[in-house]
Design a protein around this motif. Sequence first.
Motif, PDB file in Angstrom:
ATOM      1  N   ALA A  16      -4.011   8.498  -2.064  1.00 49.78           N
ATOM      2  CA  ALA A  16      -2.500   8.700  -1.923  1.00 49.78           C
ATOM      3  C   ALA A  16      -1.901   8.646  -0.294  1.00 49.78           C
ATOM      4  O   ALA A  16      -0.942   7.948  -0.106  1.00 49.78           O
ATOM      5  CB  ALA A  16      -2.298  10.135  -2.369  1.00 49.78           C
ATOM      6  N   THR A  17      -2.788   8.988   0.504  1.00 51.77           N
ATOM      7  CA  THR A  17      -2.534   8.894   1.848  1.00 51.77           C
ATOM      8  C   THR A  17      -2.776   7.518   2.404  1.00 51.77           C
ATOM      9  O   THR A  17      -1.683   6.779   3.017  1.00 51.77           O
ATOM     10  CB  THR A  17      -3.419   9.573   2.825  1.00 51.77           C
ATOM     11  OG1 THR A  17      -3.127  10.948   2.537  1.00 51.77           O
ATOM     12  CG2 THR A  17      -3.018   9.517   4.335  1.00 51.77           C
ATOM     13  N   THR A  18      -3.545   6.829   1.913  1.00 54.67           N
ATOM     14  CA  THR A  18      -3.655   5.300   2.246  1.00 54.67           C
ATOM     15  C   THR A  18      -2.599   4.528   1.639  1.00 54.67           C
ATOM     16  O   THR A  18      -1.633   3.608   2.181  1.00 54.67           O
ATOM     17  CB  THR A  18      -4.965   4.634   1.509  1.00 54.67           C
ATOM     18  OG1 THR A  18      -5.989   5.330   2.003  1.00 54.67           O
ATOM     19  CG2 THR A  18      -5.219   3.131   1.813  1.00 54.67           C
ATOM     20  N   VAL A  19      -2.184   4.628   0.323  1.00 55.84           N
ATOM     21  CA  VAL A  19      -0.996   4.139  -0.567  1.00 55.84           C
ATOM     22  C   VAL A  19       0.332   4.493   0.430  1.00 55.84           C
ATOM     23  O   VAL A  19       1.086   3.525   0.425  1.00 55.84           O
ATOM     24  CB  VAL A  19      -1.093   4.280  -1.910  1.00 55.84           C
ATOM     25  CG1 VAL A  19       0.401   3.653  -2.591  1.00 55.84           C
ATOM     26  CG2 VAL A  19      -2.245   3.860  -2.476  1.00 55.84           C
ATOM     27  N   ALA A  75       7.435  -1.351 -11.813  1.00 53.89           N
ATOM     28  CA  ALA A  75       6.045  -1.851 -11.134  1.00 53.89           C
ATOM     29  C   ALA A  75       6.564  -1.907  -9.523  1.00 53.89           C
ATOM     30  O   ALA A  75       7.881  -2.643  -9.471  1.00 53.89           O
ATOM     31  CB  ALA A  75       5.396  -3.001 -11.479  1.00 53.89           C
ATOM     32  N   LEU A  76       5.811  -1.535  -8.668  1.00 55.89           N
ATOM     33  CA  LEU A  76       6.361  -1.511  -7.141  1.00 55.89           C
ATOM     34  C   LEU A  76       5.169  -1.961  -6.186  1.00 55.89           C
ATOM     35  O   LEU A  76       4.125  -1.553  -6.469  1.00 55.89           O
ATOM     36  CB  LEU A  76       6.911  -0.018  -6.969  1.00 55.89           C
ATOM     37  CG  LEU A  76       7.532   0.099  -5.382  1.00 55.89           C
ATOM     38  CD1 LEU A  76       8.552  -0.465  -5.198  1.00 55.89           C
ATOM     39  CD2 LEU A  76       7.482   1.543  -5.179  1.00 55.89           C
ATOM     40  N   GLN A  77       5.439  -2.976  -5.711  1.00 59.00           N
ATOM     41  CA  GLN A  77       4.514  -3.669  -4.913  1.00 59.00           C
ATOM     42  C   GLN A  77       4.839  -3.461  -3.291  1.00 59.00           C
ATOM     43  O   GLN A  77       6.048  -3.745  -2.805  1.00 59.00           O
ATOM     44  CB  GLN A  77       4.518  -5.251  -5.180  1.00 59.00           C
ATOM     45  CG  GLN A  77       3.835  -6.168  -4.288  1.00 59.00           C
ATOM     46  CD  GLN A  77       2.167  -6.228  -4.575  1.00 59.00           C
ATOM     47  OE1 GLN A  77       1.950  -6.224  -5.927  1.00 59.00           O
ATOM     48  NE2 GLN A  77       1.351  -6.355  -3.781  1.00 59.00           N
ATOM     49  N   ALA A  78       3.872  -3.148  -2.555  1.00 63.37           N
ATOM     50  CA  ALA A  78       4.096  -2.717  -1.132  1.00 63.37           C
ATOM     51  C   ALA A  78       4.275  -4.086  -0.488  1.00 63.37           C
ATOM     52  O   ALA A  78       3.699  -5.255  -0.958  1.00 63.37           O
ATOM     53  CB  ALA A  78       2.937  -1.912  -0.404  1.00 63.37           C
ATOM     54  N   ASN A  79       5.254  -4.119   0.514  1.00 67.41           N
ATOM     55  CA  ASN A  79       5.489  -5.374   1.380  1.00 67.41           C
ATOM     56  C   ASN A  79       4.245  -5.628   2.189  1.00 67.41           C
ATOM     57  O   ASN A  79       3.798  -4.647   3.053  1.00 67.41           O
ATOM     58  CB  ASN A  79       6.570  -4.900   2.310  1.00 67.41           C
ATOM     59  CG  ASN A  79       7.029  -5.980   3.093  1.00 67.41           C
ATOM     60  OD1 ASN A  79       6.183  -6.994   3.457  1.00 67.41           O
ATOM     61  ND2 ASN A  79       8.096  -6.232   3.673  1.00 67.41           N
ATOM     62  N   GLY A  89      -4.822  -3.549   3.216  1.00 69.67           N
ATOM     63  CA  GLY A  89      -5.044  -3.686   1.746  1.00 69.67           C
ATOM     64  C   GLY A  89      -3.438  -3.967   1.045  1.00 69.67           C
ATOM     65  O   GLY A  89      -2.415  -3.832   1.807  1.00 69.67           O
ATOM     66  N   ASP A  90      -3.576  -4.035  -0.411  1.00 70.85           N
ATOM     67  CA  ASP A  90      -2.560  -4.233  -0.992  1.00 70.85           C
ATOM     68  C   ASP A  90      -2.167  -2.866  -1.676  1.00 70.85           C
ATOM     69  O   ASP A  90      -3.224  -2.371  -2.330  1.00 70.85           O
ATOM     70  CB  ASP A  90      -2.690  -5.195  -1.927  1.00 70.85           C
ATOM     71  CG  ASP A  90      -1.546  -5.638  -2.902  1.00 70.85           C
ATOM     72  OD1 ASP A  90      -0.393  -5.874  -2.578  1.00 70.85           O
ATOM     73  OD2 ASP A  90      -2.103  -5.823  -4.202  1.00 70.85           O
ATOM     74  N   ALA A  91      -0.976  -2.380  -2.004  1.00 72.30           N
ATOM     75  CA  ALA A  91      -0.897  -1.254  -2.662  1.00 72.30           C
ATOM     76  C   ALA A  91       0.315  -1.471  -3.951  1.00 72.30           C
ATOM     77  O   ALA A  91       1.357  -2.120  -3.623  1.00 72.30           O
ATOM     78  CB  ALA A  91      -0.510  -0.196  -1.973  1.00 72.30           C
ATOM     79  N   GLU A 128       0.327   4.601 -12.694  1.00 74.73           N
ATOM     80  CA  GLU A 128      -1.148   3.923 -12.228  1.00 74.73           C
ATOM     81  C   GLU A 128      -0.571   3.420 -10.794  1.00 74.73           C
ATOM     82  O   GLU A 128       0.357   3.346 -10.482  1.00 74.73           O
ATOM     83  CB  GLU A 128      -1.178   2.702 -12.865  1.00 74.73           C
ATOM     84  CG  GLU A 128      -2.474   1.675 -12.481  1.00 74.73           C
ATOM     85  CD  GLU A 128      -2.741   0.384 -12.841  1.00 74.73           C
ATOM     86  OE1 GLU A 128      -3.420   0.319 -13.861  1.00 74.73           O
ATOM     87  OE2 GLU A 128      -1.615  -0.603 -12.786  1.00 74.73           O
ATOM     88  N   VAL A 129      -1.627   3.844 -10.012  1.00 71.66           N
ATOM     89  CA  VAL A 129      -1.652   3.443  -8.672  1.00 71.66           C
ATOM     90  C   VAL A 129      -2.941   2.656  -8.323  1.00 71.66           C
ATOM     91  O   VAL A 129      -4.318   2.881  -8.664  1.00 71.66           O
ATOM     92  CB  VAL A 129      -1.700   4.572  -7.623  1.00 71.66           C
ATOM     93  CG1 VAL A 129      -1.757   4.259  -6.059  1.00 71.66           C
ATOM     94  CG2 VAL A 129      -0.401   5.654  -8.213  1.00 71.66           C
ATOM     95  N   VAL A 130      -2.786   1.581  -7.582  1.00 71.88           N
ATOM     96  CA  VAL A 130      -3.832   0.735  -7.389  1.00 71.88           C
ATOM     97  C   VAL A 130      -3.789   0.304  -5.843  1.00 71.88           C
ATOM     98  O   VAL A 130      -2.705  -0.172  -5.199  1.00 71.88           O
ATOM     99  CB  VAL A 130      -3.758  -0.566  -8.052  1.00 71.88           C
ATOM    100  CG1 VAL A 130      -5.085  -1.667  -7.974  1.00 71.88           C
ATOM    101  CG2 VAL A 130      -3.869  -0.511  -9.771  1.00 71.88           C
ATOM    102  N   ARG A 131      -4.951   0.142  -5.245  1.00 72.78           N
ATOM    103  CA  ARG A 131      -4.955  -0.248  -3.985  1.00 72.78           C
ATOM    104  C   ARG A 131      -6.172  -1.339  -4.009  1.00 72.78           C
ATOM    105  O   ARG A 131      -7.186  -1.137  -4.466  1.00 72.78           O
ATOM    106  CB  ARG A 131      -5.569   0.708  -2.679  1.00 72.78           C
ATOM    107  CG  ARG A 131      -5.917  -0.086  -1.499  1.00 72.78           C
ATOM    108  CD  ARG A 131      -6.138   1.420  -0.358  1.00 72.78           C
ATOM    109  NE  ARG A 131      -6.501   0.535   0.721  1.00 72.78           N
ATOM    110  CZ  ARG A 131      -7.857   0.424   1.267  1.00 72.78           C
ATOM    111  NH1 ARG A 131      -8.772   0.671   0.518  1.00 72.78           N
ATOM    112  NH2 ARG A 131      -7.898  -0.130   2.432  1.00 72.78           N
ATOM    113  N   THR A 132      -5.636  -2.691  -3.500  1.00 75.25           N
ATOM    114  CA  THR A 132      -6.842  -3.689  -3.214  1.00 75.25           C
ATOM    115  C   THR A 132      -7.037  -4.190  -1.977  1.00 75.25           C
ATOM    116  O   THR A 132      -6.088  -4.181  -1.110  1.00 75.25           O
ATOM    117  CB  THR A 132      -6.174  -4.990  -4.068  1.00 75.25           C
ATOM    118  OG1 THR A 132      -5.949  -4.454  -5.593  1.00 75.25           O
ATOM    119  CG2 THR A 132      -7.431  -5.963  -4.395  1.00 75.25           C
TER     120      THR A 132
END
Length: 157
Positions: A16-19, A75-79, A89-91, A128-132
């Motif tokens: 959660a902190t990273t995202v 769905a929400l994509q971090a800039n 990474g990508d969140a 869903e929460v995803v970090r790549t």
Amino acid sequence: MTTNWAAFAATEPDLATTVEQRFRAFPHHVLVTLRRDGSPRTTGLEVRFLNGELWLGMMPGSLKALDLRRDPRFALQANPGPDTGMAGGDARIAGRALEVEDPEVKGAYVKEVEPPQPFHLFRTELTEVVRTCVEDDTYLVAQVWKPGEPVRTLRRT
């Protein structure tokens, strides 16, 4: 099954902190909603993490707000930011966005954020929460969280 940001952060604080840091790094992100015909609509959006919730605020009558009123899935994509090479990474976050009508809740949000008036305000429920990210310049790593499940970490070379 869905949950709010605070419940997610309580069960998976590191992810959660990273995202959240990834989303706070830049003000504008990409929101995906569903049009009336079911096709995706992508639009820019600012998000706020406030009082244990992830909030989506929108101009009145915007197509994305109308989409969410009709079908709350998003769905929400971090800039990724300019020329970062995806540092951090990508969140991505997926879920349901529920419009807030309660004047007290909206009033508390206005005190904190001071958005242009009038506006639509949506509270999110996460599915869903995803970090790549890339690890050691070798592995593509995906961390995937869903309500009621621990984070799954997948590594590919």
